[in-house]
Design a protein around this motif. Structure first.
Motif, short mmCIF file in Angstrom:
data_model
loop_
_atom_site.label_atom_id
_atom_site.label_comp_id
_atom_site.label_asym_id
_atom_site.label_seq_id
_atom_site.Cartn_x
_atom_site.Cartn_y
_atom_site.Cartn_z
N GLN A 51 0.90 -1.19 0.02
CA GLN A 51 -0.15 -0.12 0.14
C GLN A 51 0.95 1.28 0.09
O GLN A 51 0.64 2.18 -0.71
CB GLN A 51 -0.89 -0.08 1.18
N GLN A 52 1.91 1.37 0.85
CA GLN A 52 2.94 2.40 1.03
C GLN A 52 3.64 2.55 -0.27
O GLN A 52 4.08 3.65 -0.82
CB GLN A 52 3.64 2.30 2.06
N ARG A 53 4.05 1.60 -0.94
CA ARG A 53 4.90 1.57 -2.07
C ARG A 53 4.19 1.78 -3.46
O ARG A 53 4.71 2.72 -4.10
CB ARG A 53 5.72 0.27 -2.24
N MET A 54 3.03 1.16 -3.60
CA MET A 54 2.47 1.21 -4.96
C MET A 54 0.98 1.54 -4.84
O MET A 54 0.40 2.04 -6.01
CB MET A 54 2.47 -0.21 -5.48
N GLY A 55 0.15 1.50 -3.86
CA GLY A 55 -0.96 1.81 -3.78
C GLY A 55 -2.30 0.98 -3.19
O GLY A 55 -1.84 -0.27 -2.91
N GLN A 56 -3.42 1.36 -3.04
CA GLN A 56 -4.45 0.73 -2.57
C GLN A 56 -4.68 -0.60 -3.19
O GLN A 56 -4.82 -1.66 -2.55
CB GLN A 56 -5.72 1.42 -2.51
#
Length: 504
Positions: free
Chosen positions: A108-113
């Motif tokens: 989530q932090q790196r690429m998205g939900q």
């Protein structure tokens, strides 16, 4: 051995687990359930994770596979050790730095939900398939050896065992499992050692003499040097390393226990120690597998080859029964050894069953609550959150029941091979997601990530199915996991955001 006596022993063993759960589960809350309040002792976690890593499949399938594959499984185990070192020094520092409860929060932090949700769903499917396949094997052995003679249907046996697991994991979760897994790992390893010592004494062989006898039968061969073979040693070692990275390092169940340790350095000690211990323990399993075939032959058994549906197949006939593969250990232990060995076998078997099932059930509950539903961000009070978590726990147990019945219908003779094969399809996208996140600095078109994660296993399936046409004599084995991960990585590369978009 009376099935009633064996059943009483199982009930007594379960009562002991309940007592441990009661003692360790006092004052538990959701934080205790998910990550044990980050207060677990690293030595207990490392020892207990042996049972989780091995499971009933290792206990039965690895010794049984010696008749077909000799000691070649040791090639994969050498890869496991490499994988544990990578997990300890690449992935664990990342998870601790980000203070993750669910490791998929990294995505989530790196690429998205949607990348985050994709990773969580892949884990849920992967762990559900793997854990229930392991559970099926042991339930089926208990059914055939004990409960069929008592007239208990298979589905009732499965339901009762799942209720047992629910009862001792319902409150404490990881906080309880750290302790129950330690108890169960001890029983499993003790059973392994006692059975091995008994067979050596019965056969009147020293360790050296037994290895010579196994070598004469071709059981001690470790390395395969034919590059076209699925068992080629480089492919097997690489596959073992990546299996560990995926099925441990990016698996919420295994990392949930490691993250329950207070300090990163202690968690790293846990992981590296686990790798070396597993190398020794699996070597002992393989050695015992060779002894089982020598013991069976001393009882009048013999290996024969038949042609079934045009395919060569091995059988190990003992008293007219084919006990090749997964069947040999239960048959020999329960019908050709003294009663006390039968009791030890059953205790060791159920000790191998519970750690792989209880941890999976807890981890799946955690992932659904945290990753899929986002329970921590819900404006619910503590009681509502705990009630929701318990309901999810029951839902996960119900899905276990359904999957075990499906595996009963499939009824594969060597579950270790089936599980590793399935892992190649289910864990590949997770491998690609984490590799892309760690080794590149690109963002991706998050909305397209689920399509990549679905496409990669489908392409891998067709590569595997038509490999003879594509590669000729070269055969793909467990390295299908690596291919699947590379396809996912390539797909993410195709949907990466361009550098000019990154600057905005």
């Amino acid at each position: 051995m009376s099935p009633y006596l064996l059943l009483v022993i199982i009930i007594a063993y379960f009562a002991l687990l309940l007592w441990v759960a009661y003692k360790t589960g006092k004052g538990s809350d959701n934080e205790s359930f998910f990550i044990g309040n980050r207060k677990s002792n690293w030595m207990l976690v490392a020892f207990g994770m042996i049972g989780t890593s091995l499971s009933g499949v290792t206990f039965v399938s690895v010794p049984g596979a010696v008749g077909k594959d000799s000691f070649s499984y040791l090639q994969i185990t050498l890869g496991y050790l490499i994988g544990y070192i990578v997990v300890a020094y690449v992935l664990l520092p990342l998870y601790y730095r980000l203070k993750l409860t669910s490791i998929y929060g990294y995505l989530q932090q790196r690429m998205g939900q949607l990348s985050y949700k994709s990773g969580a769903w892949i884990f849920i499917v992967s762990r559900l398939v793997g854990a229930t396949a392991r559970l099926y094997l042991v339930v089926n052995i208990l059914q055939i050896t004990i409960l069929d003679s008592l007239g208990v249907p298979f589905i009732v046996t499965t339901l009762i065992i799942l209720i047992m697991i629910i009862l001792y994991t319902y409150e404490g979760g990881v906080k309880t499992i750290v302790w129950t897994d330690t108890l169960q790992t001890s029983c499993m390893l003790l059973g392994l050692i006692i059975c091995t010592v008994y067979m050596l004494n019965h056969l009147d062989l020293s360790v050296g003499q037994s290895l010579t006898a196994m070598s004469d039968k071709g059981y001690t061969k470790v390395f395969e040097f034919d590059i076209n073979s699925p068992g080629f040693f480089i492919k097997q070692i690489l596959a073992g390393a990546f299996i560990t990275i995926t099925m441990t390092g990016i698996d919420q169940e295994m990392m949930q226990k490691s993250l329950s340790v207070t300090k990163l350095k202690d968690s790293q000690k846990n992981m590296v120690t686990l790798g070396f211990i597993l190398l020794g323990v699996i070597s002992l399993f393989l050695y015992m597998g060779g002894l089982l075939y020598l013991f069976g032959q001393s009882e009048g058994g013999h290996i024969t080859e038949i042609i079934k549906d045009g395919i060569p197949k091995k059988e190990f006939l003992l008293n007219g029964k084919d006990i090749f593969g997964d069947k040999i250990f239960p048959e020999v232990a329960l019908n050709h050894m003294p009663g006390f060995i039968s009791i030890i076998f059953i205790i060791a078997l159920i000790s191998a069953l519970f750690p792989s099932a209880d941890g999976a059930m807890t981890a799946l509950t955690s992932s659904i609550c945290i990753d899929i539903v986002g329970m921590k961000d819900k404006p619910w009070d503590t009681k509502k959150k705990e009630k929701f978590r318990k309901n999810v726990h029951l839902l996960v147990a119900s899905s276990f029941l359904v999957m075990v019945v499906i595996f009963k219908i499939i009824n594969d003779n060597s579950m270790i091979g089936l599980i590793l094969k399935l892992a190649g399809f289910t864990y590949g996208p997770l491998l690609g997601l984490f590799a892309f996140g760690i080794f590149t600095k690109y963002k991706v078109e998050d909305k397209l990530v689920p399509y990549v994660c679905i496409a990669a296993p489908i392409i891998s399936y067709f590569i595997d199915k038509y490999q003879a046409t594509l590669f000729g004599d070269f055969k793909i084995g467990l390295e299908l996991l690596i291919i699947n991960g590379l396809l996912t990585f390539f797909g993410l590369w195709l949907i990466r955001k361009k550098p000019d978009l990154l600057k905005r």
